[in-house]
Scaffold this active site. Structure first.
Site, short mmCIF file in Angstrom:
data_model
loop_
_atom_site.label_atom_id
_atom_site.label_comp_id
_atom_site.label_asym_id
_atom_site.label_seq_id
_atom_site.Cartn_x
_atom_site.Cartn_y
_atom_site.Cartn_z
N GLY A 181 3.31 1.83 10.75
CA GLY A 181 4.15 0.71 11.94
C GLY A 181 3.45 -0.80 11.69
O GLY A 181 3.99 -1.70 11.98
N ALA A 182 2.19 -0.98 10.70
CA ALA A 182 1.38 -2.09 10.34
C ALA A 182 0.36 -1.83 9.15
O ALA A 182 0.45 -0.94 8.91
CB ALA A 182 1.19 -2.53 11.67
N MET A 183 0.58 -3.06 9.01
CA MET A 183 -0.18 -3.73 7.43
C MET A 183 -1.44 -4.10 7.16
O MET A 183 -1.13 -5.39 7.75
CB MET A 183 0.69 -2.92 6.37
CG MET A 183 0.05 -3.31 4.45
SD MET A 183 -0.86 -2.18 4.01
CE MET A 183 -2.05 -2.71 3.52
N HIS A 226 -9.73 -3.27 9.76
CA HIS A 226 -9.02 -3.29 8.78
C HIS A 226 -9.69 -4.29 7.22
O HIS A 226 -9.95 -4.48 6.39
CB HIS A 226 -7.87 -2.95 7.80
CG HIS A 226 -7.79 -1.98 8.40
ND1 HIS A 226 -7.83 -0.31 7.30
CD2 HIS A 226 -6.38 -1.04 8.20
CE1 HIS A 226 -7.93 1.10 7.53
NE2 HIS A 226 -6.68 0.34 8.12
N HIS A 234 -7.03 -2.18 15.03
CA HIS A 234 -6.67 -1.33 13.72
C HIS A 234 -6.90 -1.89 12.53
O HIS A 234 -7.70 -2.22 11.87
CB HIS A 234 -5.57 -0.69 13.87
CG HIS A 234 -5.75 0.73 12.23
ND1 HIS A 234 -6.25 1.72 12.44
CD2 HIS A 234 -5.24 0.53 11.59
CE1 HIS A 234 -5.98 2.86 11.32
NE2 HIS A 234 -5.15 1.38 10.86
N GLU A 235 -5.64 -3.08 12.48
CA GLU A 235 -5.63 -3.77 10.99
C GLU A 235 -6.82 -4.60 11.08
O GLU A 235 -7.29 -5.22 10.17
CB GLU A 235 -3.86 -4.22 11.11
CG GLU A 235 -2.96 -3.63 11.55
CD GLU A 235 -2.42 -2.18 10.38
OE1 GLU A 235 -3.27 -2.45 9.65
OE2 GLU A 235 -2.21 -0.72 11.19
N GLU A 238 0.98 -1.10 -0.03
CA GLU A 238 -0.17 -0.05 0.04
C GLU A 238 0.79 0.98 -0.52
O GLU A 238 1.39 1.28 0.99
CB GLU A 238 -0.54 0.42 0.84
CG GLU A 238 -1.92 1.13 0.83
CD GLU A 238 -2.73 1.15 2.38
OE1 GLU A 238 -2.95 0.79 3.54
OE2 GLU A 238 -3.92 1.79 1.29
ZN LIG Z 1 -4.96 1.73 8.84
#
Ligand SMILES: [Zn+2]
Length: 889
Positions: free
Chosen positions: A303-305, A343, A339-340, A168
């Site tokens: 930080g994260a995906m 998504h 959060h992830e 991304e």
């Molecule tokens: Zn996000």
């Protein structure tokens, strides 16, 4: 994606899927983007499936790829154009599968490096129908977190190298020639030829493993559901994996060997979060497994995906090391996972059609992470965090270079710049306000309907508003448009409250809050408002829709506007209303104390209210007030300390006042945790130690040094909760010998996560000579490829001119150490804390020389921040000096 926030906290200075279960639209014929969807590719063809075979050579930093793309040509054409970046093609050919017996038709390949595309031209036109395009190519494995990349780390078994992907917003094209835009969803079948001892991970479980004669294995993963390219993931290394079952899904954590025990917390919490989400979204998590993969190092960008079924997280945001991790770290690990995982629905199952609506992903996931903290960990009192979220957004949203939440994105670079606090924090704030406006149940029902209707496809913002409006049975779209299609922060002016017969009557007027007063007419919003008087049971609600309303509020106590702080606006009280609140400040609910502190400081900075309002509230904050109120107070006091800059003589009375305010609170809660204390106290303790250390409070610096020495002798002597604050105080006050000792400890450290922390500490020394040494060190191979940019950024926190000059003077070297998607923002971000007029010109000339005109917003924002800081110093410090002369003893 979890954005890497530039820390404002004082501390940081912070089994294959059965297709039968999928709905019919998963296998529907692909569509090309219609006129309403932005695309940078021709609208003549679209993909159904990518069958990818990957052979990475980790040691050489290259890979070989073969892909067969099943696609539909929708209008007759003799060319097909795909995204491709840094790929070299060996062969390309297409075969029709619409008619039997078609022969492969070879293609001539041409590359457009600037547009990041490859065009395949055939000797004759392809009629509409289904085809297979076979491509054979090679590519590059990078050292920064973009495309397919490697991360090196030390282990007991020596140097190790692991591979990961980060796609991304637009970097899948670095591994697979593809329709690399969110609209073009397709299924993926990935296989990889890898060393037999390594573990390979992707979105789907491994479907088969074949031993090859040369000792390697070919691993094939199950076919993915239909998804956007940016969500594909591949990882490879000496990993270990721990799992647990939850809700019929296999949850997994994948770490470098020996690290899985530090992922126990995230694995356990993920199970609870999954249960909540399956219920909330009304659509069950659709993949057979969900992994969370930890990687050493860091990125300037994220930080994260949220790769579907294979979340990627840097170790610092996922692992808890019992020897070094703090309460703050635990909360970060939790919110990152929440959060992830949000998504997996908002973003992965339903995806924005184009980057204009990125906030649908990020605003929603940010709102959900806060919501999950509040639900699953009420002991953290995360509900109070709402004020910091508004603050983060409003700071960015109150300068002239801001932009609407929904904005037109034209280029890949603009898409990466869209990952900012407007997209994340304002997005979250707006959702929170609208949920509060329509009610929790109506909002949830709207979200459920939206998920059901749009799963496996793409949306724009109005699709969400339509679903919410229908579920709520009241108009929402007009308010939503006011807050998402135009930029800026509303200001609500509160008149003089008048009490009659047990009821308060007050006039509310809508204006605009801006820090740099643009030369234009103030914007207007329909603003939902909640008001309450202290001590009364009921509240009053209204929408200011024509600039002004008169509101009747039950009760006659001091009036709080934006009670509960769910509204996205600043509140400016009349002096009478403010004085009433100030007198009873300690009796207000903590969330409203925070809101009042936040607004009065921001209004003071903008010159809309006297700065003394904030100082009066700071003086009125009682001993033992909520720990987060004390943390906020600490944060602003440190901001003022910073405003004085190096003018030590002028700063001294302020520093004395700040110490007089903060030291007793640290003494009250003590250095060591007390059994049974509230969890936010641990974070406040760390904030107070770091702040008093920065204020050169001798007893605090001495105690930190004493504990640091003890830590050298016995690593168990300092509890994990105190290790980071103690190290931070010592590192800032380091001399040459102390700095050298810390560096040698960093070199010998075996834990990648702790090693990273130590290199950041080396960059925090206040001594200018040591700052220069840290900058030089950042450009060597010693700190590790992904730490360099972060070290320079850490120097920029206290020495922005030095860091910016160094980075721009060494731009070519720096660029190899920053991921490509972050470069246009990285350099300006170094200057942003400066108060030096010369820096405005420097940033300007940097932007003109290096950035396309459409990619200069971050540079312009940095310039606006510097200009604003200079203005604030001139205008506000005299007020603060005067207040101190009158009040400080
Ligand atoms: Zn996000």
């Amino acid at each position: 994606m979890q954005r890497r926030l530039i820390a404002t906290a004082v501390l940081t200075l912070a089994a294959s899927l059965s297709l039968a279960t999928l709905p019919a639209n998963v296998n529907a014929a692909p569509r090309v983007a219609d006129a309403t969807v932005t695309t940078q590719l021709p609208r003549n063809a679209a993909p159904r499936n990518y069958d990818v075979a990957l052979t990475p050579d980790a040691a050489a930093g290259t890979f070989a790829g073969k892909v067969t793309i099943t696609l539909d040509v929708v209008t007759a054409t003799s060319t097909i154009t795909l995204n491709a970046a840094d790929l070299a093609f060996k062969s390309a050919a297409i075969t029709t599968i619409s008619t039997k017996g078609g022969k492969a038709l070879p293609a001539r390949t041409s590359i457009d490096k600037e547009a990041q595309t490859a065009t395949f031209t055939f000797a004759r036109a392809l009629a509409p129908g289904q085809y297979k395009l076979a491509l054979d190519y090679t590519g590059v494995i990078g050292t920064q977190a973009v495309g397919l990349f490697s991360l090196d780390y030390d282990s007991d078994g020596g140097k190790k190298r692991a591979l990961y992907t980060q796609f991304e917003n637009s970097d899948a094209r670095r591994m697979i020639p593809s329709w690399d835009e969110p609209f073009y969803k397709a299924t993926f079948t990935l296989s990889a030829t890898v060393p037999a001892a390594d573990m390979a991970v992707s979105n789907m479980p491994v479907a088969s493993r074949t031993n090859l004669p040369d000792g390697r294995v070919r691993v094939t993963f199950g076919e993915s559901p239909k998804m956007s390219t940016y969500l594909l993931f591949f990882g490879l290394g000496e990993f270990e994996r721990a799992t647990r079952q939850a809700e019929g899904t296999e949850l997994g954590v994948v770490t470098r060997k020996g690290g899985a025990s530090q992922a126990a917390f995230v694995l356990q919490e993920s199970a609870a979060i999954l249960k909540e989400y399956n219920d909330y979204f009304g659509v069950r998590y659709p993949l057979p497994k969900l992994d969370n993969i930890a990687a050493p190092g860091r990125s300037q960008f994220f930080g994260a995906m949220e790769n579907w079924g294979a979340i990627f997280t840097f170790e610092y945001a996922m692992l808890l090391d019992p020897a070094v991790s703090t309460q703050h770290d635990r909360q970060e690990v939790f919110v990152t996972a929440a959060h992830e995982m949000a998504h997996q629905w908002f973003g992965d199952l339903v995806t924005m059609a184009w980057w204009d609506d990125l906030w649908l992903n990020e605003g929603f996931a940010s709102w959900m992470e806060s919501r999950m903290s509040e639900r699953l960990h009420p002991e953290w009192e995360s509900n109070l965090g709402v004020v910091a979220v508004h603050e983060g957004a409003m700071t960015r949203d109150s300068v002239v270079t801001t932009h609407p939440v929904v904005q037109h994105v034209a280029t890949v670079e603009q898409a990466s710049q869209a990952f900012d606090s407007i997209t994340y924090q304002k997005g979250e704030s707006v959702i929170r306000m609208l949920e509060n406006y329509v009610g929790e149940l109506a909002w949830r029902n709207g979200v459920r309907a939206y998920m059901q209707k749009h799963k496996y496809s793409n949306t724009v913002s109005d699709d969400l508003w339509n679903s919410i409006e229908k579920a709520a049975g009241k108009p929402v779209k007009a308010i939503a448009h006011d807050f998402t299609l135009q930029p800026g922060v509303p200001l609500v002016r509160v008149g003089v409250p008048v009490c009659t017969a047990g009821e308060t009557s007050v006039t509310l007027t809508q204006a605009e809050y801006s820090r740099d007063q643009p030369q234009r007419k103030p914007l207007t919003w329909r603003v939902p408002v909640v008001a309450k008087t202290l001590g009364a049971t009921g509240d009053a609600r209204t929408v200011i829709d024509k600039g002004q309303v008169t509101l009747r509020v039950p009760g006659c106590g001091p009036l709080v506007v934006n009670a509960g702080q769910n509204g996205y606006y600043r509140t400016l009280y009349s002096p009478q209303a403010f004085d009433a609140l100030s007198l009873q400040f300690g009796a207000l609910p903590p969330v409203d104390q925070l809101g009042l502190l936040s607004d009065s400081w921001a209004l003071g900075l903008a010159g809309l209210a006297p700065t003394s309002n904030w100082l009066d509230l700071a003086a009125a904050t009682p001993e033992g007030a909520n720990p987060q109120v004390w943390s906020k107070l600490t944060g602003v006091l440190m901001q003022i300390h910073g405003m004085y800059g190096e003018d030590k003589a002028r700063r001294q009375p302020f520093d004395d006042y700040a110490i007089a305010r903060l030291a007793p609170e640290l003494a009250r809660i003590g250095w060591d945790a007390v059994r049974g204390e509230a969890e936010p106290v641990a974070t406040l303790r760390a904030d107070l130690i770091v702040a008093l250390g920065a204020l050169q409070h001798a007893p605090t610096v001495g105690e930190a040094q004493r504990r640091y020495l003890a830590l050298q002798r016995d690593p168990g002597s300092v509890p994990a909760a105190l290790r980071q604050p103690v190290l931070s105080v010592v590192a800032r006050n380091n001399d040459v010998a102390g700095w050298a000792a810390l560096r040698s400890a960093a070199r010998n450290e075996k834990s990648p996560m702790v090693k990273d922390q130590m290199y950041m500490l080396l960059a925090q020394a206040n001594d200018p000579g040591l700052s220069e040494r840290a900058l030089e060190l950042a450009l060597t191979d010693e700190p590790g490829a992904t730490n360099s940019a972060a070290m320079v950024a850490a120097v920029a926190q206290h020495a922005p001119e030095l860091a910016f000059d160094f980075a721009t003077a060494n731009m070519a070297k720096m660029n190899t150490r920053i991921d490509e998607s972050s470069r246009s923002r990285y350099f300006p971000s170094l200057a942003t804390h400066s108060a030096n007029p010369a820096m405005v010109a420097k940033v300007k000339s940097y932007a003109e020389a290096n950035l396309a005109p459409g990619s200069r917003r971050d540079a312009e924002t940095a310039m606006a921040e510097i200009t604003n800081r200079i203005k604030v110093r001139q205008a506000r410090l005299p007020e603060i000096d005067a207040w101190l002369a009158k009040h400080a003893k």
